[in-house]
Write a protein that holds these residues in place. Structure first.
Motif, mmCIF file in Angstrom:
data_model
loop_
_atom_site.group_PDB
_atom_site.id
_atom_site.type_symbol
_atom_site.label_atom_id
_atom_site.label_comp_id
_atom_site.label_asym_id
_atom_site.label_seq_id
_atom_site.Cartn_x
_atom_site.Cartn_y
_atom_site.Cartn_z
ATOM 1 N N GLU A 38 0.848 -1.197 0.000
ATOM 2 C CA GLU A 38 0.000 0.000 0.000
ATOM 3 C C GLU A 38 0.884 1.247 0.000
ATOM 4 O OE1 GLU A 38 -2.789 1.579 -0.211
ATOM 5 O OE2 GLU A 38 -2.317 3.378 0.921
ATOM 6 N N SER A 88 -0.633 4.600 -1.397
ATOM 7 C CA SER A 88 -1.504 5.541 -2.104
ATOM 8 C C SER A 88 -1.280 6.998 -1.714
ATOM 9 C CB SER A 88 -2.971 5.177 -1.872
ATOM 10 O OG SER A 88 -3.299 5.303 -0.504
ATOM 11 N N THR A 137 -1.925 -1.610 -4.221
ATOM 12 C CA THR A 137 -2.862 -0.524 -4.483
ATOM 13 C C THR A 137 -2.538 0.083 -5.834
ATOM 14 O OG1 THR A 137 -3.031 -0.010 -2.133
ATOM 15 C CG2 THR A 137 -3.756 1.679 -3.673
ATOM 16 N N GLY A 170 -5.222 7.628 -5.644
ATOM 17 C CA GLY A 170 -4.205 8.173 -4.752
ATOM 18 C C GLY A 170 -3.297 9.145 -5.473
ATOM 19 N N HIS A 185 -8.143 1.086 -3.654
ATOM 20 C CA HIS A 185 -7.894 1.490 -2.266
ATOM 21 C C HIS A 185 -9.180 1.623 -1.450
ATOM 22 C CE1 HIS A 185 -5.681 3.637 0.930
ATOM 23 N NE2 HIS A 185 -6.694 4.475 0.967
ATOM 24 N N HIS A 236 -10.624 -0.469 1.919
ATOM 25 C CA HIS A 236 -11.064 0.081 3.204
ATOM 26 C C HIS A 236 -12.315 -0.644 3.697
ATOM 27 C CE1 HIS A 236 -8.522 3.280 4.586
ATOM 28 N NE2 HIS A 236 -8.552 3.935 3.433
ATOM 29 N N SER A 294 -12.603 9.347 4.591
ATOM 30 C CA SER A 294 -11.161 9.565 4.644
ATOM 31 C C SER A 294 -10.854 11.004 4.252
ATOM 32 C CB SER A 294 -10.453 8.593 3.687
ATOM 33 O OG SER A 294 -10.788 8.886 2.345
ATOM 34 N N ASP A 322 -4.606 4.088 6.352
ATOM 35 C CA ASP A 322 -4.071 3.359 5.206
ATOM 36 C C ASP A 322 -3.136 2.245 5.681
ATOM 37 O OD1 ASP A 322 -5.462 5.114 3.684
ATOM 38 O OD2 ASP A 322 -3.732 6.299 3.054
#
Length: 333
Positions: A9, A11, A79, A83, A111, A115, A136, A302
């Motif tokens: 990850e 992003s 990811t 982002g 992404h 979540h 977010s 994240d």
């Protein structure tokens, strides 16, 4: 045969790697970037350079913490978006290189979908179908989740996200970045004394740009009358702003639950770490007879564990991508 996935990850400004085996999280390592505090927000170029420094030790740390060897990894999930494009490039390039060197399949992950699926990292897990409020710094959405990879957005922000409202308010008040956790802490010391408007947005959509403007005008007016207004009322300002943002989110969520008849209600995304939002959802759940689900803090922000969980279910469906895959800054659920 077990299925072991390395997840990446990158992003935004957190570099994270995880090992997920058969849908269970064996390790989840994240390196944060403190440099952005100097600028009051994420600097894309600085973020991508920090990812380049952090990604190798973070991946090695995740593998070591999981107690496995590289030869046990069966696939690489990463990811792809949405982002910051520079940050995504680092994670995507590393994932492609690792997979190519070991002849492993690649799994692209959205992404925001990840979540939602962070809820399946541990018990209790929501039952399908469920509503998920995903909040977010860049997104605010309400989704109907019918299966692991079958989701429909039924409400979203038409301008700014709730997390941005927290951060921009913090900037107005002279707080450090990221301001969300600071506002949350200060709000617990204050009282809701100031009133801010709730946007009249039809349907299940959100808007936070007008709220930000009203907060700005309120602060300017009060400071003009009393230069020490912020310092003398900081905790109460934070409590009042937080109360309004949370009420906006929960009012729309309650409307969505009423319209759909769904009583399985989940919360996800970085802002789901906010204590007022977490307690507010639990109170609404008790009042309305909902079954509510809130991830542990480590799965709110994240993290690569959620990427690995999503990768697990995509692997089972045979959803792989080739080495020609590229990152995307915008990618709708």
């Amino acid at each position: 045969m077990s299925l072991t996935i390395l997840a990446i990850e990158s992003s935004c400004d957190d570099t994270s790697a995880a090992i997920v085996r058969d849908g269970a999280v064996l390790s989840n390592k994240t390196a944060n970037q403190e440099i952005h505090q100097l600028y009051g927000g994420v600097v894309p170029e600085a973020a991508s350079r920090a990812h380049q420094i952090n990604i190798l030790p973070v991946v090695e740390g995740a593998i070591r913490a999981a107690g496995i060897s590289k030869s046990e990894i069966d696939a690489v999930a990463f990811t792809r978006g949405p982002g910051l494009i520079g940050s995504l490039i680092v994670g995507v390039a590393f994932a492609k290189g690792f997979a190519l060197s070991r002849n492993l399949p690649l799994i692209e992950v959205n992404h925001m979908v990840a979540h939602v699926l962070a809820h399946f990292a541990e018990e209790p897990k929501p039952n399908f179908p469920f509503l998920c409020l995903t909040v977010s710094g860049g997104h605010t959405q309400i989704l109907i989740v019918r299966d692991y990879l079958e989701m429909e957005v039924i409400g979203q922000t038409i301008d700014d996200a709730a997390g941005e409202a927290f951060d921009k308010t913090g900037k107005m008040l002279g707080l450090d970045y990221p301001a969300g956790p600071i506002i949350d802490k200060l709000a617990r010391e204050g009282q809701v004394r100031f009133t801010f408007p709730e946007p009249k947005i039809p349907g299940l959509n959100f808007s936070f740009s007008g709220l930000k403007t009203s907060i700005l005008y309120f602060i300017k007016k009060q400071v003009a009358e009393n230069p020490n207004f912020i310092a003398e009322n900081l905790a109460d300002i934070c409590a009042s702003v937080q109360d309004r943002i949370v009420s906006i989110l929960l009012h729309k969520l309650a409307k969505a639950a009423e319209e759909t008849g769904i009583r399985e209600i989940a919360l996800a995304g970085g802002v789901s770490a906010n204590s007022a939002l977490r307690s507010g959802l639990q109170q609404e759940g008790l009042k309305r007879g909902w079954n509510t689900y809130i991830p542990k803090f480590e799965y709110c922000t994240d993290n690569a564990a959620m990427i690995g969980i999503t990768g697990h279910y995509k692997y089972l469906k045979g959803e792989f991508v080739g080495q020609d895959v590229t990152p995307v800054a915008r990618w709708e659920v």
